[in-house]
Design an enzyme around this catalytic site. Structure first.
Site, PDB file in Angstrom:
ATOM      1  N   LYS A 338       0.810  -1.365  -0.098  1.00  0.00           N
ATOM      2  CA  LYS A 338      -0.114   0.173  -0.146  1.00  0.00           C
ATOM      3  C   LYS A 338       0.661   0.680  -0.085  1.00  0.00           C
ATOM      4  CE  LYS A 338      -4.043   1.449   2.318  1.00  0.00           C
ATOM      5  NZ  LYS A 338      -5.170   0.915   3.343  1.00  0.00           N
ATOM      6  N   SER A 412     -10.019   0.996   2.610  1.00  0.00           N
ATOM      7  CA  SER A 412      -8.977   2.156   1.647  1.00  0.00           C
ATOM      8  C   SER A 412      -8.327   0.909   0.796  1.00  0.00           C
ATOM      9  CB  SER A 412      -8.523   2.980   2.011  1.00  0.00           C
ATOM     10  OG  SER A 412      -7.577   2.532   3.102  1.00  0.00           O
ATOM     11  N   SER A 436     -10.392  -1.399   6.793  1.00  0.00           N
ATOM     12  CA  SER A 436      -9.584  -1.455   5.175  1.00  0.00           C
ATOM     13  C   SER A 436      -8.819  -2.502   4.451  1.00  0.00           C
ATOM     14  CB  SER A 436      -8.350   0.062   5.656  1.00  0.00           C
ATOM     15  OG  SER A 436      -9.457   1.285   6.127  1.00  0.00           O
TER      16      SER A 436
END
Length: 733
Positions: A338, A412, A436
């Site tokens: 990420k 996310s 997330s």
């Protein structure tokens, strides 16, 4: 070690033993080699100084090597122990160093632990004599446990490590039989492990002591365990030994390059690499897939490693490990990460260009993956500032579910889940603050594992909510996620919320009916009413499947989960979203923020939360956490896991864009409380359903994935992962 060959072994193997036949499941069995160190086996070491007969203990070396090679050949997990102390000897009880020299009239020797000898300070970590002899040196990926005592379980992480590998049975060897070997078996027995000592692969300094020690293990109908000879075990493994083992020990490459079948699971890649596949071939093939996929699902990557750099890294990795029998645990395994986690030399954007910077150091979890041989593919897209569960809040684009272009990817960690779900990499390092890592995993048919907060270092992570942030691991299978966790987990003193892995450890149930039983709870019907009809139906199907594999459904108190979930966004904790940003950040960057993120931040500021309100919420969090601990209590009333739908439904992108805040909030119904209550969680695929069953439009084609999440108490990760693994593997049969 994870091995495709191991998966092909029978569920149970049986060998002759005392007091009766020993049966063990290879997938859940480890070889434990006790203290085969130079200090105990070589001249001038601690054992000889103590007056030990080196000839006797050295007789165990060749059989132990034969045992080790056989276990490696079939892919068993390997554990080694080393007895010794920190250089300052602060972990050594005074009795251990004082008792023997205090013997009246002692003339044998005056050396004690820590004294300088020819192989360095005796039984001191870091010294030459403390390490394992060359013949039995650990391979990459094998676990080495440094222990300060005779037994292997006191003040070490071995219990935690065994459970994190899913181990219930132990084959035990090493020295000395009368001391560390026997003590470790008794300690393991107390904790529920089913142990079998291998007679030829253990030895002591006194023949009578060895015989008596082994007899005491199996006396009284196997009170402490089993004892077996080496050859029956070798014979049991022989039909399944990798026929290409001889080739893997060779330094020469195969004449005909191995063709990759596209299987990205860690065990499949490991087996393919050992059989001659080159990581260059894997990377070359993946980049063709990535190029093609980008045309149909844009916005997955923020930084894709250039193909030539990725190929160069693969070539360098192959050159560094020419011996295919000694590959690191993640050799050639492609992964993504990420873009809120730092990698030295690359920008960290958190999908917010004004905050972008070039990192000078890398996050520990990235470094750990690289050190074990993994290959980086790129940094992935995310909801801006890791705020959101939809995947629709990034200036770098909106990836969609790999199952259907009309439906959201979730966030996310949107790009993370898509890269795994679309077979662009094996696993992805994501984050999870309020769901997330779980929500996008559920929407893309993959596993999203959020460990207990603090077990994986968050150093190098741009915070979302610092006190709640967790690293998450997204993978195709629970076993792959567990593998990455076991390799990356370590205590990091720089992380203010770090936890020692060595918490209170519950026993294991290794045999009998209890070995397949577990207790679970679910939300009450009124809590599940938020789910769409097809989600409720699929959830109850999953409950029935859990009962079919040994789960006992028990009533639970749902109130702490419900109240903690409301606390996250209805209380003052949401203010922490701004606490990690500069005081003037909002004023200076309004024009650079995603409109929904700006709206959320402005709402937080407008609340004017007070310190009194914040302290009340902190106190409420503590109360709800304690109440949740009771749900997972180590008692007849407690459950092992709580099962929830990962989300209540799956939205189309157009639905989210029309009502972004409310739709986002609904997605977190069963995730928001996870980090507030300090739980671990594993979002796990639980089948698919027709799109028309969700939309109500019979003309809608295709399928979407359904997912459930296994929730466990703090530091109950190993137990929770094991139940999730069983569920996933039962569903795939």
């Amino acid at each position: 070690m994870s091995s495709l060959l191991l998966e092909q072994l029978p569920e149970l193997l049986t060998i002759d033993a005392k007091p009766y036949a020993y049966s063990f499941p290879p997938k859940k069995t480890a070889l434990l080699i006790i203290d085969m160190q130079r200090d105990f086996l070589l001249p001038t070491g601690f054992g000889e100084i103590q007056g030990g007969d080196l000839k006797m203990v050295q007789e165990s070396i060749a059989p132990t090597k034969k045992l080790l090679e056989a276990c490696r050949a079939v892919g068993l997990t390997i554990f080694h122990t080393r007895e010794g102390h920190t250089p300052d000897l602060s972990d050594m009880p005074s009795s251990k160093v004082e008792r023997q020299p205090a013997l009246p009239g002692n003339t044998q020797h005056s050396f004690v632990i820590g004294d300088k000898a020819t192989m360095g300070r005796l039984l001191t970590r870091g010294e030459y004599g403390h390490d394992i002899i060359d013949e039995l040196a650990p391979y990459p990926g094998e676990v080495v446990i440094d222990k300060p005592g005779k037994g292997s379980f006191w003040n070490t992480a071995i219990m935690h490590k065994l459970k994190s590998h899913g181990i219930t049975h132990l084959l035990v060897s090493g020295v000395t039989t009368e001391c560390c070997f026997a003590t470790s078996i008794r300690e393991a027995n107390d904790r529920g492990f089913e142990c079998c000592g291998i007679e030829e692969a253990t030895a002591g300094y006194n023949a009578e002591f060895k015989s008596s020690s082994l007899d005491m293990i199996h006396w009284s109908q196997g009170l402490f365990g089993f004892v077996a000879n080496l050859q029956p075990l070798i014979d049991a493994f022989e039909p399944y030994t990798n026929p290409l083992k001889a080739a893997t020990d060779s330094l020469s490459p195969p004449l005909t390059p191995t063709v990759w079948d596209g299987d990205l699971r860690i065990p499949a890649l490991q087996e393919a690499y050992k059989n001659g596949l080159s990581p260059v071939a894997v990377i070359s093939s993946l980049y063709k897939t990535i190029d093609a996929y980008e045309k149909s699902n844009t916005g997955v990557w923020i930084h894709l490693v250039p193909k030539d750099q990725a190929l160069a890294a693969a070539e360098a990795l192959a050159a560094a490990y020419p011996n295919k029998a000694k590959l690191p645990a993640l050799f050639g395994v492609p992964f993504s990460i990420k873009d809120s986690l730092d990698i030295a030399g690359l920008p960290t954007t958190t999908a917010c260009p004004p905050l972008s910077f070039i990192a000078t150091t890398s996050s520990p979890v990235y470094d750990s993956c690289i050190s074990h041989g993994a290959l980086l593919i790129g940094k992935t897209n995310l909801d801006q500032l890791a705020t959101g569960l939809t995947g629709c809040r990034s200036p770098y684009g909106m990836p969609h579910s790999v199952f259907n272009p009309d439906y959201i990817s979730g966030g996310s960690s949107s790009g993370n889940a898509v890269t795994v779900g679309a077979n662009l990499c094996t696993f992805s390092i994501a984050t999870d603050t309020a769901g997330s890592g779980r929500v996008p995993s559920g929407f893309n048919g993959v596993v999203g594992y959020k460990p207990t907060r603090g077990l994986l270092s968050t150093v190098g992570l741009t915070p979302a909510c610092l006190s709640l942030d967790c690293i998450a691991i997204i993978a195709k299978t629970v076993s792959d996620a567990r593998k990455v966790w076991s390799l990356c987990e370590s205590y990091d003193a720089r992380d203010r919320y770090a936890k020692w892995p060595m918490g209170f450890e519950r026993h294991v149930n290794s045999i009998g009916a209890a070995a397949s039983k577990f207790k679970f709870g679910i939300p009450p019907p009124e809590a599940l009413s938020v789910c769409s009809p097809i989600y409720r139906s699929k959830f109850y199907e999953a409950v029935a499947a859990l009962q079919a594999i040994g789960g006992e459904l028990k009533p639970i108190d749902w109130s702490p989960f419900d109240k903690a979930g409301r606390l996250l966004y209805d209380g003052t904790f949401v203010s922490e979203r701004l606490a990690s940003l500069p005081d003037d950040f909002l004023e200076k960057n309004r024009q650079n923020l995603h409109p929904v993120i700006l709206q959320l931040f402005e709402a937080v500021v407008a609340r004017n939360s007070t310190a009194v309100q914040a302290y009340r919420d902190i106190q409420a969090k503590a109360l709800y956490t304690r109440e949740a601990e009771n749900v997972f209590g180590y008692s007849g009333e407690g459950v092992d896991v709580v099962i929830v739908p990962t989300t209540p439904t799956h939205w189309k992108t157009e639905q989210v864009l029309a009502d972004p805040i409310k739709k986002n909030s609904i997605l977190g119904e069963f995730t928001h409380f996870g980090n507030i209550l300090d739980l671990c969680a594993v979002a796990t695929p639980a089948g698919t359903y027709k799109v028309s069953e969700l939309s109500g439009n019979e003309s809608d084609q295709g399928e979407l994935p359904f997912s459930i999440t296994f929730l466990g108490g703090t530091r109950l990760d190993a137990e929770t992962l094991e139940i999730a693994r069983r569920f996933q593997e039962a569903g795939s049969k």
